[in-house]
Design a protein around this motif. Structure first.
Motif, PDB file in Angstrom:
ATOM      1  N   MET A  34       0.875  -1.033  -0.079  1.00 14.77           N
ATOM      2  CA  MET A  34       0.029   0.134  -0.147  1.00 14.77           C
ATOM      3  C   MET A  34       0.921   1.244  -0.033  1.00 14.77           C
ATOM      4  N   ASP A  35       0.416   2.245  -0.153  1.00 15.94           N
ATOM      5  CA  ASP A  35       1.007   3.596   0.169  1.00 15.94           C
ATOM      6  C   ASP A  35       0.356   4.133   1.254  1.00 15.94           C
ATOM      7  N   GLU A  36       0.667   5.339   1.816  1.00 17.99           N
ATOM      8  CA  GLU A  36       0.083   5.788   3.085  1.00 17.99           C
ATOM      9  C   GLU A  36      -1.473   6.102   2.988  1.00 17.99           C
ATOM     10  N   ASN A  37      -2.009   6.598   1.634  1.00 17.16           N
ATOM     11  CA  ASN A  37      -3.390   6.935   1.408  1.00 17.16           C
ATOM     12  C   ASN A  37      -4.317   5.750   1.451  1.00 17.16           C
ATOM     13  N   SER A  38      -3.935   4.623   0.623  1.00 19.23           N
ATOM     14  CA  SER A  38      -4.728   3.615   0.414  1.00 19.23           C
ATOM     15  C   SER A  38      -4.540   2.888   1.782  1.00 19.23           C
ATOM     16  N   SER A  62       5.996   5.136   0.518  1.00 18.49           N
ATOM     17  CA  SER A  62       5.576   6.574   0.403  1.00 18.49           C
ATOM     18  C   SER A  62       4.651   6.611  -0.886  1.00 18.49           C
ATOM     19  N   GLU A  63       3.708   7.584  -0.857  1.00 18.28           N
ATOM     20  CA  GLU A  63       2.964   7.746  -2.243  1.00 18.28           C
ATOM     21  C   GLU A  63       3.764   8.556  -3.231  1.00 18.28           C
ATOM     22  N   GLY A  64       3.245   8.298  -4.396  1.00  9.58           N
ATOM     23  CA  GLY A  64       3.442   9.332  -5.549  1.00  9.58           C
ATOM     24  C   GLY A  64       4.495   8.638  -6.502  1.00  9.58           C
ATOM     25  N   GLU A  65       4.687   9.156  -7.774  1.00 11.02           N
ATOM     26  CA  GLU A  65       5.027   8.757  -8.796  1.00 11.02           C
ATOM     27  C   GLU A  65       6.741   8.706  -8.489  1.00 11.02           C
ATOM     28  N   ALA A  66       7.230   9.407  -7.838  1.00 12.32           N
ATOM     29  CA  ALA A  66       8.583   9.315  -7.464  1.00 12.32           C
ATOM     30  C   ALA A  66       8.886   8.350  -6.719  1.00 12.32           C
ATOM     31  N   GLY A  96      -3.155   2.954  -5.919  1.00 13.32           N
ATOM     32  CA  GLY A  96      -3.289   3.579  -7.229  1.00 13.32           C
ATOM     33  C   GLY A  96      -2.635   2.785  -8.136  1.00 13.32           C
ATOM     34  N   GLY A  97      -2.283   3.523  -9.635  1.00 16.27           N
ATOM     35  CA  GLY A  97      -1.403   2.810 -10.701  1.00 16.27           C
ATOM     36  C   GLY A  97      -0.056   2.666 -10.071  1.00 16.27           C
ATOM     37  N   VAL A  98       0.332   3.510  -9.328  1.00 15.24           N
ATOM     38  CA  VAL A  98       1.860   3.484  -8.690  1.00 15.24           C
ATOM     39  C   VAL A  98       1.978   2.178  -8.055  1.00 15.24           C
ATOM     40  N   PRO A 120      -7.195  -1.926  -7.331  1.00 15.71           N
ATOM     41  CA  PRO A 120      -6.967  -0.426  -7.615  1.00 15.71           C
ATOM     42  C   PRO A 120      -7.853   0.368  -6.696  1.00 15.71           C
ATOM     43  N   THR A 121      -7.288   1.351  -6.324  1.00 14.28           N
ATOM     44  CA  THR A 121      -8.198   2.385  -5.547  1.00 14.28           C
ATOM     45  C   THR A 121      -8.343   3.742  -5.991  1.00 14.28           C
ATOM     46  N   THR A 122      -7.588   4.000  -7.264  1.00 11.06           N
ATOM     47  CA  THR A 122      -7.970   5.353  -7.843  1.00 11.06           C
ATOM     48  C   THR A 122      -8.668   5.131  -9.085  1.00 11.06           C
ATOM     49  N   LEU A 123      -9.478   6.117  -9.625  1.00 10.46           N
ATOM     50  CA  LEU A 123     -10.086   6.094 -11.023  1.00 10.46           C
ATOM     51  C   LEU A 123      -9.085   5.421 -12.085  1.00 10.46           C
ATOM     52  N   TYR A 142      12.962   8.478 -16.537  1.00  6.89           N
ATOM     53  CA  TYR A 142      12.258   8.015 -17.814  1.00  6.89           C
ATOM     54  C   TYR A 142      11.024   7.018 -17.396  1.00  6.89           C
ATOM     55  N   LYS A 143       9.992   7.308 -17.766  1.00  8.73           N
ATOM     56  CA  LYS A 143       8.795   6.363 -17.404  1.00  8.73           C
ATOM     57  C   LYS A 143       8.749   5.158 -17.724  1.00  8.73           C
ATOM     58  N   ASN A 144       8.536   4.138 -17.066  1.00 12.71           N
ATOM     59  CA  ASN A 144       8.258   2.670 -17.089  1.00 12.71           C
ATOM     60  C   ASN A 144       9.239   1.865 -17.945  1.00 12.71           C
ATOM     61  N   ALA A 163     -14.580   7.560  -3.119  1.00 13.84           N
ATOM     62  CA  ALA A 163     -15.218   8.509  -2.331  1.00 13.84           C
ATOM     63  C   ALA A 163     -14.060   9.430  -1.417  1.00 13.84           C
ATOM     64  N   THR A 164     -13.177   8.761  -1.316  1.00 15.51           N
ATOM     65  CA  THR A 164     -11.968   9.764  -0.554  1.00 15.51           C
ATOM     66  C   THR A 164     -10.907  10.279  -1.820  1.00 15.51           C
ATOM     67  N   LEU A 165     -11.120   9.889  -2.874  1.00 13.50           N
ATOM     68  CA  LEU A 165      -9.876  10.238  -3.819  1.00 13.50           C
ATOM     69  C   LEU A 165      -9.926  11.751  -4.209  1.00 13.50           C
TER      70      LEU A 165
HETATM   71  N1  LIG Z   1       0.150  -0.573 -16.313  1.00 14.03           N
HETATM   72  C1  LIG Z   1      -0.565   0.300 -16.820  1.00 14.03           C
HETATM   73  O1  LIG Z   1      -0.955  -0.198 -18.093  1.00 14.03           O
HETATM   74  C2  LIG Z   1      -0.749   1.603 -16.850  1.00 14.03           C
HETATM   75  C3  LIG Z   1      -1.916   2.259 -17.177  1.00 14.03           C
HETATM   76  C4  LIG Z   1      -1.892   3.677 -17.024  1.00 14.03           C
HETATM   77  C5  LIG Z   1      -1.204   4.211 -16.261  1.00 14.03           C
HETATM   78  N2  LIG Z   1      -0.207   3.452 -15.430  1.00 14.03           N
HETATM   79  C6  LIG Z   1       0.475   3.907 -14.263  1.00 14.03           C
HETATM   80  O2  LIG Z   1      -0.244   4.410 -13.034  1.00 14.03           O
HETATM   81  C7  LIG Z   1       0.271   5.601 -12.463  1.00 14.03           C
HETATM   82  C8  LIG Z   1      -0.695   6.585 -12.058  1.00 14.03           C
HETATM   83  O3  LIG Z   1      -1.619   6.092 -11.329  1.00 14.03           O
HETATM   84  P1  LIG Z   1      -2.709   6.957 -10.319  1.00 14.03           P
HETATM   85  O4  LIG Z   1      -2.937   8.095 -10.693  1.00 14.03           O
HETATM   86  O5  LIG Z   1      -3.450   5.979  -9.794  1.00 14.03           O
HETATM   87  O6  LIG Z   1      -1.533   7.410  -9.315  1.00 14.03           O
HETATM   88  P2  LIG Z   1      -1.170   7.080  -7.951  1.00 14.03           P
HETATM   89  O7  LIG Z   1      -0.937   5.648  -7.452  1.00 14.03           O
HETATM   90  O8  LIG Z   1       0.170   7.909  -7.465  1.00 14.03           O
HETATM   91  O9  LIG Z   1      -2.464   7.455  -6.787  1.00 14.03           O
HETATM   92  C9  LIG Z   1      -2.636   8.875  -7.030  1.00 14.03           C
HETATM   93  C10 LIG Z   1      -2.952   9.498  -5.382  1.00 14.03           C
HETATM   94  O10 LIG Z   1      -4.014   8.775  -4.916  1.00 14.03           O
HETATM   95  C11 LIG Z   1      -3.617   8.323  -3.640  1.00 14.03           C
HETATM   96  N3  LIG Z   1      -4.843   7.344  -3.253  1.00 14.03           N
HETATM   97  C12 LIG Z   1      -4.682   6.346  -3.845  1.00 14.03           C
HETATM   98  N4  LIG Z   1      -6.094   5.590  -3.471  1.00 14.03           N
HETATM   99  C13 LIG Z   1      -6.906   6.423  -2.817  1.00 14.03           C
HETATM  100  C14 LIG Z   1      -8.251   6.631  -2.359  1.00 14.03           C
HETATM  101  N5  LIG Z   1      -8.899   5.422  -2.402  1.00 14.03           N
HETATM  102  N6  LIG Z   1      -8.697   7.752  -1.598  1.00 14.03           N
HETATM  103  C15 LIG Z   1      -7.543   8.618  -1.552  1.00 14.03           C
HETATM  104  N7  LIG Z   1      -6.250   8.740  -2.128  1.00 14.03           N
HETATM  105  C16 LIG Z   1      -5.923   7.455  -2.815  1.00 14.03           C
HETATM  106  C17 LIG Z   1      -2.382   7.714  -3.778  1.00 14.03           C
HETATM  107  O11 LIG Z   1      -1.735   7.572  -2.505  1.00 14.03           O
HETATM  108  C18 LIG Z   1      -1.683   8.785  -4.588  1.00 14.03           C
HETATM  109  O12 LIG Z   1      -1.574  10.070  -3.889  1.00 14.03           O
HETATM  110  C19 LIG Z   1       1.420   5.997 -13.215  1.00 14.03           C
HETATM  111  O13 LIG Z   1       2.730   5.675 -12.619  1.00 14.03           O
HETATM  112  C20 LIG Z   1       1.350   5.444 -14.633  1.00 14.03           C
HETATM  113  O14 LIG Z   1       2.403   5.289 -15.425  1.00 14.03           O
HETATM  114  C21 LIG Z   1      -0.031   2.162 -15.613  1.00 14.03           C
END
Ligand SMILES: NC(=O)c1ccc[n+]([C@@H]2O[C@H](COP(=O)([O-])OP(=O)(O)OC[C@H]3O[C@@H](n4cnc5c(N)ncnc54)[C@H](O)[C@@H]3O)[C@@H](O)[C@H]2O)c1
Ligand SMILES: [Zn+2]
Length: 353
Positions: A34-38, A62-66, A96-98, A120-123, A142-144, A163-165
């Motif tokens: 997880m990250d701290e938000n999930s 820790s959360e975030g792309e970095a 999320g995606g990270v 997955p917990t982000t849209l 560089y990405k990925n 709901a919390t995003l």
């Molecule tokens: N593998 C693939 O096919 C694919 C496709 C698209 C994107 N990606 C990758 O996905 C990443 C982006 O994903 P993302 O936008 O989900 O970013 P992320 O994982 O950084 O999440 C975004 C933020 O939302 C927070 N968060 C997560 N769930 C939450 C919740 N339910 N409530 C509140 N906060 C929440 C996270 O902690 C973070 O701060 C990029 O690295 C991108 O390259 C991969």
């Protein structure tokens, strides 16, 4: 070799029924990444539903792309080693995606590959990152760059998590949904672009149709040899903008925000090459005007072009894009630097409105 990159199952459920859909009893250890938000917002939901074994081991990054890095992978592997992870262990990526990209890669390499589940917990992760079997971390900004294709056992989608995003992240995921509509379902696009509000409630009904578009494309072309390349629409310039903003800016663009700008820029190019109507681009611009913010100047173009040239889909000089061409999608379209600069100039104008 596994010839599918799709999970055995993609399940859409709600908070109450999470436990019914996650069978973890066969594993000797269950690691939850997880990250701290999930951890804060989503782990309690799984615990309330009794979806995770009491003996599970939590790993928080820790959360975030970095933090989508090999260093984070090492942290995960260390936790798995210290806690006697074996080939019969599994990893649940909750985030999320990270977290999905990172967890998928860490699990695929640990002991030559253990089972992993994505929740997955982000849209953006629900409609896109969790479906398609691509795992990766970033390398030297560089990405990925380091990753592999690997299918999760299951992907479990719970729209209640949204709901919390934060709003910015809702918009980022919404951009990828619009992309799915532009590529293969005009009705999906029209419904989404005319939504009054980009909120969890309004978006929830369209999560399943949107991820089905992605899943169908992946099923047809798992390893991105032809059709799947269409999903890169918006991502050639988008990745360039994302990497550049992550390397230079404090308030960097989110992946989905960069893709929204990338789609606008790439549509400028498509209009020039294929004489497309300007309607879709104008609809995107109306939707995102004032919502996506980024200070972009002509002095930044060299840096962005360098990132675009290094994107994994491009060779040294030739930049290839997937572009809407009237009713179709043209893939592997070679685009010259002059056209990319013209499109970036258009973005400078759009972002200064
Ligand atoms: N593998 C693939 O096919 C694919 C496709 C698209 C994107 N990606 C990758 O996905 C990443 C982006 O994903 P993302 O936008 O989900 O970013 P992320 O994982 O950084 O999440 C975004 C933020 O939302 C927070 N968060 C997560 N769930 C939450 C919740 N339910 N409530 C509140 N906060 C929440 C996270 O902690 C973070 O701060 C990029 O690295 C991108 O390259 C991969
Ligand atoms: Zn994307």
């Amino acid at each position: 070799m596994n010839h599918t990159v799709l999970p055995e199952e993609i399940i859409i459920t709600d908070s109450k029924n999470l436990a019914d859909n996650l069978s973890l009893s066969i594993y000797d250890r269950v690691f939850v990444l997880m990250d701290e938000n999930s951890e804060r917002y989503c782990l309690p939901v799984l615990d309330n539903a009794g979806a995770l074994p009491a003996s599970r081991i939590d790993i928080c990054i820790s959360e975030g792309e970095a933090n989508k890095t090999l260093a984070s992978c090492e942290k995960i592997w260390e936790a798995m080693m210290v806690n006697h992870g074996s080939r019969n262990s599994c990893l649940v990526a909750l985030g999320g995606g990270v977290i999905c990209d990172l967890g998928g890669l860490a699990a695929s390499l640990f002991k030559r590959g253990i089972d992993f589940f994505l929740i997955p917990t982000t849209l953006l992760a629900q409609v896109d990152a969790s479906v398609g079997g691509k795992t990766a971390v970033n390398f030297h900004h560089y990405k990925n760059q380091i990753g592999c294709f690997s299918a999760p056992k299951e992907v479990i989608i719970n729209p209640d998590f949204l709901a919390t995003l934060p709003k910015r992240h809702m918009i980022a995921g919404y951009a990828e949904m619009l992309k799915h509509g532009i590529l293969s379902d005009q009705q999906h696009f029209e419904t989404l672009i005319t939504l009054q509000e980009i909120s969890a409630d309004k978006i929830a009904p369209f999560i399943w149709p949107s991820l089905q578009i992605k899943a169908a494309t992946v099923q047809e072309d798992p390893f991105e040899e032809h059709l799947r390349k269409a999903l890169n629409f918006g991502h050639t310039i988008g990745h360039g903008l994302e990497s550049w903003s992550n390397s230079t800016k404090e308030n960097a663009l989110l992946h989905g925000e960069a893709v929204a700008l990338g789609m606008i820029a790439e549509l400028v190019i498509a209009e020039e090459l294929f004489e497309n109507s300007t309607l879709v681009r104008e609809q995107l611009e109306n939707r995102f005007e004032g919502i996506i913010r980024c200070s972009l100047r002509e002095e930044d173009f060299d840096g962005i072009l360098q990132f675009i040239a290094h994107d994994k889909k491009n060779t040294a000089e030739k930049v290839k894009m997937a572009l809407p061409a009237n009713e179709n999608i043209a893939i592997n379209v070679e685009v010259g630097q002059d056209m990319i600069i013209k499109a970036l100039k258009h973005l400078v104008g759009f972002l200064s409105k």
